[in-house]
Design a protein around this motif. Sequence first.
Motif, PDB file in Angstrom:
ATOM      1  N   ALA C   4      50.850 -14.657  83.062  1.00  0.00           N
ATOM      2  CA  ALA C   4      49.594 -14.628  82.288  1.00  0.00           C
ATOM      3  C   ALA C   4      48.543 -15.545  82.918  1.00  0.00           C
ATOM      4  CB  ALA C   4      49.860 -15.054  80.850  1.00  0.00           C
ATOM      5  N   ILE C   5      48.954 -16.774  83.226  1.00  0.00           N
ATOM      6  CA  ILE C   5      48.025 -17.731  83.845  1.00  0.00           C
ATOM      7  C   ILE C   5      48.666 -18.265  85.110  1.00  0.00           C
ATOM      8  CG2 ILE C   5      46.786 -19.925  83.544  1.00  0.00           C
ATOM      9  CD1 ILE C   5      46.999 -19.511  80.507  1.00  0.00           C
ATOM     10  N   LYS C  64      38.946 -26.673  95.446  1.00  0.00           N
ATOM     11  CA  LYS C  64      39.929 -25.941  96.244  1.00  0.00           C
ATOM     12  C   LYS C  64      40.862 -25.214  95.280  1.00  0.00           C
ATOM     13  CE  LYS C  64      43.634 -26.710  99.455  1.00  0.00           C
ATOM     14  NZ  LYS C  64      44.775 -27.577  99.396  1.00  0.00           N
ATOM     15  N   GLY C  65      41.450 -24.143  95.744  1.00  0.00           N
ATOM     16  CA  GLY C  65      42.397 -23.417  94.916  1.00  0.00           C
ATOM     17  C   GLY C  65      41.705 -22.501  93.922  1.00  0.00           C
ATOM     18  N   GLU C  66      42.512 -21.897  93.057  1.00  0.00           N
ATOM     19  CA  GLU C  66      41.921 -20.976  92.083  1.00  0.00           C
ATOM     20  C   GLU C  66      42.799 -20.856  90.841  1.00  0.00           C
ATOM     21  OE1 GLU C  66      41.734 -16.926  93.389  1.00  0.00           O
ATOM     22  OE2 GLU C  66      43.709 -16.995  94.326  1.00  0.00           O
ATOM     23  N   CYS C  67      42.209 -20.277  89.808  1.00  0.00           N
ATOM     24  CA  CYS C  67      42.959 -19.992  88.588  1.00  0.00           C
ATOM     25  C   CYS C  67      42.851 -18.492  88.335  1.00  0.00           C
ATOM     26  CB  CYS C  67      42.364 -20.734  87.397  1.00  0.00           C
ATOM     27  SG  CYS C  67      42.291 -22.508  87.619  1.00  0.00           S
ATOM     28  N   LEU C  68      43.975 -17.890  88.018  1.00  0.00           N
ATOM     29  CA  LEU C  68      43.975 -16.450  87.744  1.00  0.00           C
ATOM     30  C   LEU C  68      44.446 -16.208  86.311  1.00  0.00           C
ATOM     31  CD1 LEU C  68      45.680 -15.225  91.057  1.00  0.00           C
ATOM     32  CD2 LEU C  68      43.241 -15.148  90.525  1.00  0.00           C
ATOM     33  N   ILE C  69      43.717 -15.359  85.610  1.00  0.00           N
ATOM     34  CA  ILE C  69      44.102 -14.983  84.250  1.00  0.00           C
ATOM     35  C   ILE C  69      44.502 -13.514  84.305  1.00  0.00           C
ATOM     36  CG2 ILE C  69      43.375 -14.916  81.827  1.00  0.00           C
ATOM     37  CD1 ILE C  69      43.091 -17.711  83.164  1.00  0.00           C
ATOM     38  N   GLU C  70      45.757 -13.275  84.101  1.00  0.00           N
ATOM     39  CA  GLU C  70      46.322 -11.915  84.235  1.00  0.00           C
ATOM     40  C   GLU C  70      45.822 -11.273  85.532  1.00  0.00           C
ATOM     41  OE1 GLU C  70      45.589  -9.894  80.520  1.00  0.00           O
ATOM     42  OE2 GLU C  70      47.124 -11.055  79.501  1.00  0.00           O
ATOM     43  N   ASN C 156      39.492 -12.616  68.051  1.00  0.00           N
ATOM     44  CA  ASN C 156      39.400 -11.427  68.904  1.00  0.00           C
ATOM     45  C   ASN C 156      40.771 -10.911  69.342  1.00  0.00           C
ATOM     46  OD1 ASN C 156      36.565 -13.037  69.790  1.00  0.00           O
ATOM     47  ND2 ASN C 156      36.416 -10.873  69.275  1.00  0.00           N
ATOM     48  N   ASP C 157      41.809 -11.392  68.664  1.00  0.00           N
ATOM     49  CA  ASP C 157      43.176 -10.998  68.960  1.00  0.00           C
ATOM     50  C   ASP C 157      43.475 -11.093  70.464  1.00  0.00           C
ATOM     51  OD1 ASP C 157      45.687 -10.200  68.315  1.00  0.00           O
ATOM     52  OD2 ASP C 157      45.252  -8.049  68.395  1.00  0.00           O
ATOM     53  N   PRO C 158      43.289 -12.294  71.043  1.00  0.00           N
ATOM     54  CA  PRO C 158      43.468 -12.434  72.497  1.00  0.00           C
ATOM     55  C   PRO C 158      44.950 -12.408  72.876  1.00  0.00           C
ATOM     56  CG  PRO C 158      43.045 -14.557  71.526  1.00  0.00           C
ATOM     57  CD  PRO C 158      42.979 -13.580  70.403  1.00  0.00           C
ATOM     58  N   SER C 159      45.220 -12.057  74.122  1.00  0.00           N
ATOM     59  CA  SER C 159      46.619 -12.062  74.561  1.00  0.00           C
ATOM     60  C   SER C 159      47.046 -13.464  74.984  1.00  0.00           C
ATOM     61  CB  SER C 159      46.803 -11.078  75.712  1.00  0.00           C
ATOM     62  OG  SER C 159      45.888 -11.373  76.741  1.00  0.00           O
ATOM     63  N   ILE C 160      46.046 -14.289  75.333  1.00  0.00           N
ATOM     64  CA  ILE C 160      46.358 -15.657  75.775  1.00  0.00           C
ATOM     65  C   ILE C 160      45.607 -16.648  74.877  1.00  0.00           C
ATOM     66  CG2 ILE C 160      46.110 -17.313  77.676  1.00  0.00           C
ATOM     67  CD1 ILE C 160      46.080 -14.840  79.564  1.00  0.00           C
ATOM     68  N   LEU C 161      46.338 -17.669  74.463  1.00  0.00           N
ATOM     69  CA  LEU C 161      45.686 -18.710  73.655  1.00  0.00           C
ATOM     70  C   LEU C 161      45.765 -20.039  74.393  1.00  0.00           C
ATOM     71  CD1 LEU C 161      47.091 -17.806  70.183  1.00  0.00           C
ATOM     72  CD2 LEU C 161      44.674 -18.239  70.611  1.00  0.00           C
ATOM     73  N   GLY C 189      54.275 -12.074  70.714  1.00  0.00           N
ATOM     74  CA  GLY C 189      54.109 -11.806  72.143  1.00  0.00           C
ATOM     75  C   GLY C 189      52.915 -12.466  72.785  1.00  0.00           C
ATOM     76  N   LYS C 190      52.279 -13.400  72.085  1.00  0.00           N
ATOM     77  CA  LYS C 190      51.115 -14.080  72.670  1.00  0.00           C
ATOM     78  C   LYS C 190      51.581 -15.126  73.683  1.00  0.00           C
ATOM     79  CE  LYS C 190      48.171 -12.334  69.614  1.00  0.00           C
ATOM     80  NZ  LYS C 190      47.284 -11.250  70.010  1.00  0.00           N
ATOM     81  N   THR C 191      50.756 -15.303  74.690  1.00  0.00           N
ATOM     82  CA  THR C 191      51.022 -16.377  75.650  1.00  0.00           C
ATOM     83  C   THR C 191      50.216 -17.580  75.189  1.00  0.00           C
ATOM     84  OG1 THR C 191      51.127 -14.715  77.370  1.00  0.00           O
ATOM     85  CG2 THR C 191      50.873 -17.003  78.088  1.00  0.00           C
TER      86      THR C 191
END
Lengths: 282, 256, 279
Positions: C4-5, C64-70, C156-161, C189-191
């Motif tokens: 997820a993250i 530097k580097g990065e963050c990815l969300i799904e 908003n019923d997010p998949s990630i909190l 099933g939330k992350t």
Amino acid sequence: MNEKLNLSFWNMRHAWLIGKTSYLETVRMKLFYALLALSLFSLGCSFLLQEFNFGSDELKFIMDFGFGGMTFFGSILAIVTASQLFYGEIEDRTVFTILAKPIRRSEFVVGKFIGAWFCIVSFVLCLTLCLMLSLFVRESILMSQYPEVFSEGRLLNYLDVLGFGFMQCVRLGMLGSIVILFSSYATSSLFSIIIGVVTWILGQLQHLAVNAWGQYDSLFLNTILFIVSIALPNFHLYDFGDKIALGESASISVYLQLVGYGALYCALYLSLAVLSFREREL
Amino acid sequence: MSYRKWTIVVSLVGALSIGALTSGWQRLIFRSLHGDSLGTNSLPKSESLGQGLSLAILGGYRSIAANLIWLDMNGSWEKQNINETLAKIELATATDPRALFFWLNGARVVANDMPAWVIANQGLDQEKHPNTVKALNLKFSEKALELIENGLVAHPGNFELMVDRAVIHWKKREDLEEAAKSFLEIATMPNSPYFAGRLYAELLVELGRTDDALSYLKSIYSSLPDDDIQAMKPFVAERIRQLEIKLEEQKVLVIP
Amino acid sequence: MDIAIEVKNLRKDFVLARQSQRLRAVDDLSFQVNTGSVFGLLGPNGSGKSTTIKAILGMLNPDKGECLIEGISSKKRESRARIGYLPEGPYYYKFMEGLEFVSLVGQLGGLTKLESVSRGEELMDLVGLQDACDRRISGYSKGMLQRLGLAQALVNDPSILILDEPTAGVDPVGAVDIANIIGGLKNRGKTILLCSHLLSQVETVCDEVAVLNKGNLVASGKIDELLVAGNEYMEIPECSLEATQRIEAILSEEGQSLVKRRDRKSLEQLFIELTQEEE
């Protein structure tokens, strides 16, 4: 993910929602009512202070007070609300909740401007309507006292008073957009307020800088005058209350040009604010 | 260059570009609103800056601020304090140049009251000290005329100011040539008061130019309306007759 | 398992105001949060937790580097459509009413006004603020603000909190309620990425943790694995006196003795029992 969320294009709904919330914030601010009360009080004083009036006729005196409230307190309101709505949100950290949503920074900037501008419009509209009412009442009294002076009907054109009020909304909108631009760089709300006040005064004196530029020996002074005369909008263009007081009307073309001029500067300052805020770290 | 610095440069360039592009437009809008009047722009720099600042900060509240300054000026006037009175007159006119009252009455205070205060305080006598009194009148007249000239910048072509200018030349400076010139300037303007022309003619007579005065009165006589009492058409006719007689007498005296 | 993250080699420096020096807030940080798991981000003040969260939310630009969300870069706005965020503090518009605010956040996340109000009402009920819907936020206590924060994060019923100190300022009973809500969300099933100082709470709800110190990752992994200590103990269920004596005899032959311990309640447990009885 909600399917209704439009992520591809610039979303006016986001800007509108932020604008609506910001407007709600400003009209729930004590400052808004304090400035409105002060302006209305001063308008009321114009009736009581007729004894102190040496320079102009009664209706013009009342008009001076009404226009004074719009320009003086209106400018304070424009500077403080624009700064509070924009930089205040960063200072209060409420921005995190909003920008954690999938909204563009440009939508946020435009939304804040909408909120500030609607607050300005509400303020000026209240004052304009009260001024029109005051003028109408006083003119009616004078008409009954001096019918010979009013033999051709009312002297004042009330549509022009309304038009002048709207032009002040344009002028104050420009001032608000400049404050938003400075707030997008600022590291304190005090800084953006001070710069806003300086810009307000310099913009009002811009036409003098245009004339004075190149007339001094000092390169530094000439450079400052050049920057002021070119980089700032000419707020003095919107000072045509005296003409209205004399019963002269501005043409539709002039009104449209003033709106166009103001809109151009608002667009410029908001675009620059977006450019600055886009990469700003929170 | 950091992004922040880059955006500052872009902002400055953007603002300068739009400013340069719209400078012509600004002038066009200004002319549409105010005609070709230069307004406060043609005042001395310090005064135009003062007036611009008062407009910038006070807006419509200028009038009440100026009125309060004028009220305060009355206190200084009662104390016959020349410097304070003058400073407050200048401040009132700078704060609200739109009010004709301040220019007119300010100039009158300076031209008439101030020399009178000095004469009274120093125990001067018109008979005994004519030169000193004349010098004082000249000194204060110059200041009053300066005020009127600035007033005319704010109120271009205002008859009341122009008449006061002419009267100061006439009565205070005893400069009949300048006074006549000033009255003629008023008389030649459209919708000017009729008395300006008559006074111009009388000043010409005083200057010994009776024939010029006669020609002038004859030239305006036909244009004077019959039904306007202020035009004083019968009086002008009578004056023409008197001047003609006077000139005839002068001719008789000259021809032996 | 889906990710997820994903934080990859994240580095963030801040320029100090009065010096031309730089402060490294996060240094080469990498970790992953699996879909459906509860991940705890731990560390003392100034360890880089907030910087990491801001980078994940795209509010800071990594050096530097990065963050990815799904799989989507956090620099892209789309990445935030999947996230519900409860900020530390929390700071909300004080001039608004509770439900009004949740509805605003819902609308910014794409809901219609009607949907957002209806969803807001459900969530205000869930977090125990059903009686405070029409009250101005300025009148909310700190605990109520945290609950409101949770409601707006979920609207908003997010998949990630991402929950930054969700129980800060909340009393122990409220903290348990919030922990239960988090547990419920996990079951749905939330992350969840959780930042908290309450380690007991983290231990209860988190599957995995990452511990930061001075911007560096000092430990990460599953809770059970991280908490394994040196000695292994056997637990003997309650048994008869005779059985106990036989065990002691066997142990004494080996030169050992039976260690007896009595279960002890934590002060938090006692507080919850007492206050719930009161209610």
